[in-house]
Design a protein around this motif. Structure first.
Motif, mmCIF file in Angstrom:
data_model
loop_
_atom_site.group_PDB
_atom_site.id
_atom_site.type_symbol
_atom_site.label_atom_id
_atom_site.label_comp_id
_atom_site.label_asym_id
_atom_site.label_seq_id
_atom_site.Cartn_x
_atom_site.Cartn_y
_atom_site.Cartn_z
ATOM 1 N N PRO A 258 0.456 -1.105 -0.324
ATOM 2 C CA PRO A 258 -0.054 0.529 -0.033
ATOM 3 C C PRO A 258 0.902 0.804 -0.257
ATOM 4 O O PRO A 258 0.751 2.472 0.696
ATOM 5 N N SER A 259 1.253 1.441 -1.245
ATOM 6 C CA SER A 259 2.398 2.932 -0.995
ATOM 7 C C SER A 259 3.182 3.113 -2.447
ATOM 8 O O SER A 259 2.435 2.198 -3.939
ATOM 9 N N SER A 260 2.399 4.191 -2.735
ATOM 10 C CA SER A 260 2.914 4.347 -4.501
ATOM 11 C C SER A 260 4.212 4.020 -4.958
ATOM 12 O O SER A 260 4.855 3.794 -6.232
ATOM 13 N N ALA A 261 5.759 4.112 -4.291
ATOM 14 C CA ALA A 261 6.301 3.867 -3.835
ATOM 15 C C ALA A 261 6.912 1.980 -4.561
ATOM 16 O O ALA A 261 8.089 1.936 -5.276
ATOM 17 N N SER A 262 5.809 0.951 -4.232
ATOM 18 C CA SER A 262 6.082 -0.161 -4.000
ATOM 19 C C SER A 262 6.117 -0.231 -5.786
ATOM 20 O O SER A 262 5.431 0.251 -6.380
ATOM 21 N N ARG A 263 6.565 -1.811 -5.642
ATOM 22 C CA ARG A 263 6.711 -2.227 -6.940
ATOM 23 C C ARG A 263 5.377 -2.457 -8.198
ATOM 24 O O ARG A 263 4.319 -2.746 -7.364
ATOM 25 N N THR A 264 4.931 -2.260 -8.992
ATOM 26 C CA THR A 264 3.718 -2.667 -9.357
ATOM 27 C C THR A 264 4.022 -4.019 -10.208
ATOM 28 O O THR A 264 4.441 -4.421 -10.500
ATOM 29 N N VAL A 265 2.816 -4.622 -9.571
ATOM 30 C CA VAL A 265 2.366 -6.159 -9.795
ATOM 31 C C VAL A 265 2.174 -6.260 -11.338
ATOM 32 O O VAL A 265 2.831 -7.409 -12.070
ATOM 33 N N VAL A 266 0.888 -5.550 -11.468
ATOM 34 C CA VAL A 266 0.693 -5.337 -13.052
ATOM 35 C C VAL A 266 -0.120 -4.393 -13.373
ATOM 36 O O VAL A 266 -1.209 -3.730 -12.671
ATOM 37 N N THR A 267 -0.474 -3.871 -14.634
ATOM 38 C CA THR A 267 -1.585 -2.699 -15.208
ATOM 39 C C THR A 267 -2.563 -3.214 -15.057
ATOM 40 O O THR A 267 -3.168 -4.208 -16.499
ATOM 41 N N PHE A 268 -3.894 -3.255 -14.814
ATOM 42 C CA PHE A 268 -5.007 -2.667 -15.168
ATOM 43 C C PHE A 268 -6.111 -2.131 -16.094
ATOM 44 O O PHE A 268 -5.891 -1.265 -15.699
ATOM 45 N N MET A 269 -6.364 -2.001 -16.646
ATOM 46 C CA MET A 269 -7.230 -1.872 -18.262
ATOM 47 C C MET A 269 -8.361 -0.649 -17.034
ATOM 48 O O MET A 269 -9.294 -1.615 -16.394
ATOM 49 N N ASN A 270 -8.868 -0.221 -17.470
ATOM 50 C CA ASN A 270 -10.502 0.671 -16.692
ATOM 51 C C ASN A 270 -11.958 -0.679 -17.078
ATOM 52 O O ASN A 270 -11.736 -1.477 -18.221
ATOM 53 N N GLY A 271 -12.625 -0.740 -16.302
ATOM 54 C CA GLY A 271 -13.394 -1.676 -16.517
ATOM 55 C C GLY A 271 -13.255 -3.169 -15.326
ATOM 56 O O GLY A 271 -14.067 -4.158 -16.173
ATOM 57 N N SER A 272 -12.197 -3.436 -15.399
ATOM 58 C CA SER A 272 -11.552 -4.734 -14.638
ATOM 59 C C SER A 272 -12.147 -4.649 -13.693
ATOM 60 O O SER A 272 -12.519 -3.988 -12.884
ATOM 61 N N ALA A 273 -13.000 -5.953 -13.574
ATOM 62 C CA ALA A 273 -13.540 -6.328 -11.947
ATOM 63 C C ALA A 273 -13.003 -7.146 -10.991
ATOM 64 O O ALA A 273 -11.924 -7.519 -11.073
#
Length: 400
Positions: A264-279
């Motif tokens: 829970p930090s903007s500095a943490s690693r991005t696991v994956v990116t999801f597009m708008n609408g993803s449930a």
């Protein structure tokens, strides 16, 4: 004075006795009922040269509380100008079938804080544009498109569903479509939820009005000399400030996608990116971040990136025009009730209160309306268009 909505229903019957033939240009006639309710009749055709300062003067001199019309229409621009004046003076509008309010006049009628109309008393159709031999086809089309956009923005500003314009456009300028009571309610042209009878015989105009119990309107501060402000306080249930548990939702971020973070930090690693609408499923709420599961991936998303199904904000994919926010309910309610715009207030998930226009729009429509209202000075310069992902529920003044 008793609740003015019920009183104006009675006035609808009395007005049947005072219908006049519309004049060539706007004129104003002050009237008063036997029980002391004052109203102003706007007679004639709207013209671009009309001096509306005469309307303001008539209102101030007569201490008028409402406006009614006897007009076949005319200039769309001038009608919207009068509508905004009516709204700024916090006047009501009422209309009967025996006095005409057609075409552009319907736009002026929309300015009322409280709007009452008999079925069949308001007519709409496609606007006509005078021919200008110096105007080429491209410029003419551009002018029509700009006027249409202006009318849509005005209707939204007044709390009327712009879908009414779509209905009007199906009738040519040499035809007219008079609206039924249910259509007036459907498009929010009238504001009471009930419609007075339109089949009243002129010979029976003095009969008692029907027993109608309209919603209670809040007291408002007078905006002009001699205004009446002695309405009773509203009788409404206290709003709930409980925040429901967020359990499910969808990704909704301004750039069309949102990262799933490892912590829970903007500095943490991005696991994956999801597009708008993803449930997604919300596993926990850390205060600013949701612990979520998207597909088979688990991680964290910031609150503002997630539309929450359990919150009572707008439909997914629509935006609000937010004009103000406060950290307490008292100031929030005061601001909403004191504004000439149709506003509502939401409890936000951080405990603050967000004040918005009373309906959502598609993103392009929200940005366009935001720009127009800022340019006209109708809303603060720091107003924004927002998804409202953090809006939990409406808590104030939704009955305006």
């Amino acid at each position: 004075m008793k609740y003015k909505g019920a009183a104006w229903v009675a006035v609808l019957g009395l007005l049947t006795l005072s219908a006049n033939t519309a004049l060539a240009a706007l004129s104003y006639t002050a009237q008063v009922t036997d029980n002391g309710l004052r109203y102003l009749v706007v007679n004639g055709e709207f013209e671009t040269t009309d001096d509306l300062s005469k309307f303001v003067a008539s209102i101030q001199i007569s201490n008028t509380q409402a406006v009614t019309f006897n007009s076949p229409g005319g200039s769309v621009v001038k009608a919207m100008e009068l509508g905004r004046l009516i709204r700024s003076l916090r006047l009501d509008t009422i209309q009967i079938r025996n006095m005409e309010c057609a075409s552009a006049c319907s736009l002026a009628f929309m300015g009322g804080i409280l709007r009452l109309a008999q079925p069949g008393s308001i007519g709409v159709h496609k606007s006509s544009f005078s021919e200008d031999p110096t105007l080429n086809v491209a410029d003419a089309v551009s002018a029509i498109q700009q006027m249409t956009a202006n009318v849509i923005a005005y209707m939204t500003e007044m709390g009327v569903d712009p879908a009414l314009l779509q209905l009007a456009l199906t009738y040519n300028s040499d035809d007219i479509r008079y609206l039924s009571g249910s259509e007036m309610e459907k498009y929010h042209l009238t504001m009471t939820g009930t419609q007075p009878s339109a089949d009243q015989d002129p010979q029976r105009a003095s009969m008692p009005p029907p027993n109608i119990s309209p919603p209670v309107l809040p007291p408002t501060a007078p905006q002009y000399p001699g205004a009446q402000a002695n309405l009773p306080p509203p009788t409404v249930e206290p709003p709930s400030f409980a925040i429901p548990t967020a359990k499910s939702g969808r990704v909704q971020n301004y750039n069309g996608q949102a990262p799933l973070k490892a912590a829970p930090s903007s500095a943490s690693r991005t696991v994956v990116t999801f597009m708008n609408g993803s449930a997604l499923t919300i596993l926990d709420d850390t205060g600013k971040w949701f612990h979520v599961k998207v597909g088979n991936r688990v991680g964290y998303m910031f609150h503002s990136w997630v539309w929450v199904a359990e919150y009572g904000a707008g439909p997914y994919g629509t935006q609000f025009v937010q004009v103000k926010s406060f950290d307490n309910y008292a100031q929030t309610e005061q601001y909403v009730r004191g504004s000439p715009l149709p506003l509502t207030a939401f409890l936000a998930s951080n405990g603050w209160f967000a004040i918005t226009l009373d309906r959502t729009l598609d993103p392009d429509g929200a940005e366009a309306l935001l720009t127009k209202l800022k340019a006209s000075g109708s809303i603060p310069d720091d107003a924004i268009a927002t998804w409202g992902n953090a809006f939990v529920r409406k808590v104030c003044c939704t009955g305006r």
